[in-house]
Motif scaffolding. Structure first.
Motif, PDB file in Angstrom:
ATOM      1  N   UNK A 279       0.908  -1.157  -0.061  1.00  0.00           N
ATOM      2  CA  UNK A 279       0.151   0.089  -0.078  1.00  0.00           C
ATOM      3  C   UNK A 279       1.001   1.240   0.037  1.00  0.00           C
ATOM      4  N   UNK A 280       0.532   2.266  -0.715  1.00  0.00           N
ATOM      5  CA  UNK A 280       1.397   3.708  -0.960  1.00  0.00           C
ATOM      6  C   UNK A 280       0.473   4.461  -0.261  1.00  0.00           C
ATOM      7  N   UNK A 281       0.977   5.254   0.732  1.00  0.00           N
ATOM      8  CA  UNK A 281       0.343   6.325   1.459  1.00  0.00           C
ATOM      9  C   UNK A 281       0.585   7.502   0.997  1.00  0.00           C
ATOM     10  N   UNK A 282       0.044   8.419   0.166  1.00  0.00           N
ATOM     11  CA  UNK A 282       0.637   9.846  -0.140  1.00  0.00           C
ATOM     12  C   UNK A 282      -0.038  10.788   0.553  1.00  0.00           C
TER      13      UNK A 282
ATOM     14  N   UNK B 276      -2.340  16.983  -1.201  1.00  0.00           N
ATOM     15  CA  UNK B 276      -3.461  17.781  -1.075  1.00  0.00           C
ATOM     16  C   UNK B 276      -4.665  16.925  -0.535  1.00  0.00           C
ATOM     17  N   UNK B 277      -4.707  15.690  -1.114  1.00  0.00           N
ATOM     18  CA  UNK B 277      -5.588  14.691  -0.463  1.00  0.00           C
ATOM     19  C   UNK B 277      -4.546  13.617  -0.033  1.00  0.00           C
ATOM     20  N   UNK B 278      -5.121  12.739   0.840  1.00  0.00           N
ATOM     21  CA  UNK B 278      -4.320  11.700   1.544  1.00  0.00           C
ATOM     22  C   UNK B 278      -4.909  10.318   0.726  1.00  0.00           C
ATOM     23  N   UNK B 279      -3.787   9.811   0.036  1.00  0.00           N
ATOM     24  CA  UNK B 279      -4.269   8.695  -1.107  1.00  0.00           C
ATOM     25  C   UNK B 279      -3.574   7.215  -0.562  1.00  0.00           C
ATOM     26  N   UNK B 280      -4.473   6.341  -0.493  1.00  0.00           N
ATOM     27  CA  UNK B 280      -3.955   4.944  -0.426  1.00  0.00           C
ATOM     28  C   UNK B 280      -4.184   4.023  -1.655  1.00  0.00           C
TER      29      UNK B 280
ATOM     30  N   UNK C  30       3.805  -1.539   3.622  1.00  0.00           N
ATOM     31  CA  UNK C  30       3.222   0.095   3.582  1.00  0.00           C
ATOM     32  C   UNK C  30       4.537   1.009   3.392  1.00  0.00           C
ATOM     33  N   UNK C  31       4.284   1.696   2.404  1.00  0.00           N
ATOM     34  CA  UNK C  31       5.350   2.763   1.812  1.00  0.00           C
ATOM     35  C   UNK C  31       4.588   4.126   1.990  1.00  0.00           C
ATOM     36  N   UNK C  32       5.254   4.978   2.565  1.00  0.00           N
ATOM     37  CA  UNK C  32       4.764   6.480   2.662  1.00  0.00           C
ATOM     38  C   UNK C  32       5.380   7.348   1.852  1.00  0.00           C
ATOM     39  N   UNK C  33       4.561   8.409   1.489  1.00  0.00           N
ATOM     40  CA  UNK C  33       5.520   9.602   0.747  1.00  0.00           C
ATOM     41  C   UNK C  33       4.804  10.824   0.789  1.00  0.00           C
TER      42      UNK C  33
END
Length: 265
Positions: free
Chosen positions: A126-129, A132-136, A217-220
């Motif tokens: 799962x990539x969490x960005x 401006x929006x928080x996307x999964x 889980x990868x976050x950016x």
């Protein structure tokens, strides 16, 4: 060298990759009406400061979720760098399946994040960005894009609180020392911070249950390190994941250098 342009709703990020490493990253506020010449005056000065020459740029890749900004970014590439830019959209060769009902509606940034995350960290994930929006975004073990979740971004939520409630001030985001705030600002910071931590953990848990698997889980995004402090769910923080997606996409989809006549068309 590659000029990568990531145009989001809040900022446009320009970065140069020399084939081995990123040589520079610069950002400017997103304004759909900003002309190619305005971009050029700003960017050429930064390239010179970094010891880079415009003639060294022989490729350009653009990913944008702001369609109105694309025209002038494309002109920037053509007129100032003599390069036909690669535009990140669902119709180019991604190297993976886009398994959603309407691939053309998926934001370029979400596909770029998925491409780079699978390349560097494999899957499923799962990539969490935090933008401006928080996307999964969910990526299968074979790299396929499976879809995701879009939630309001942190700064949007803060601004909505301030605008909708007359007595609530505009505040900055930060990790509060305690969950229970002892004044208005502390209470707002706690609600935003721990509320988003709860959302992150809850959505990740539900996605994993739905997929019947443990997903990395990868976050950016700029706020990823801040929220990683409050939860053990986030395993990896990668601030360059969207730019890496542009680099990988450019490698898969080479575009020709224009001659001077074509550049003026």
């Amino acid at each position: 060298m590659l000029l990568a342009i990531d145009a989001g709703n809040t900022n446009v990020v320009f970065a140069v990759h020399d084939g081995t490493e990123w040589r520079g990253r610069w950002r400017i506020a997103t304004e759909a009406g900003r002309t190619s010449d305005e971009y050029a005056v700003w960017l050429l000065a930064l390239l010179q400061y970094a010891g880079l020459k415009p003639a060294e740029i022989d490729r350009c890749a653009i990913g944008t979720v702001v369609p109105a900004a694309l025209y002038n970014l494309r002109r920037l590439s053509r007129e100032w760098f003599n390069v036909e830019p690669l535009i990140a959209r669902s119709t180019v060769e991604w190297g993976f399946e886009i398994r959603v009902d309407r691939p053309q509606e998926v934001g370029a940034d979400r596909l770029l994040n998925s491409l780079a995350s699978h390349h560097h960290y494999k899957g499923p994930l799962i990539v969490i960005d935090f933008g401006t929006a928080t996307t999964f975004d969910v990526v299968d073990a074979d790299g396929a894009y499976l879809g995701g979740v879009i939630a309001p971004g942190i700064n949007l939520s803060l601004e909505a609180l301030h605008q909708a409630a007359a007595r609530l001030p505009r505040i900055g985001i930060g990790r509060p020392q305690a969950v229970v705030g002892r004044d208005t600002v502390a209470a707002m910071q706690s609600g935003i911070y721990w509320g988003y931590v709860g959302m992150i953990e809850g959505i990740v848990r539900r996605i994993q249950a739905e997929q019947e698997a443990h997903l990395k889980i990868v976050a950016t995004g700029g706020l990823a390190p801040l929220f990683a402090e409050g939860t053990e769910v986030i395993e990896t923080i990668d601030p360059d994941i969207t730019l890496e997606g542009l680099r990988l996409l450019a490698e898969r989809n080479p575009v020709p250098i224009l001659n001077r006549t074509q550049a003026r068309d």
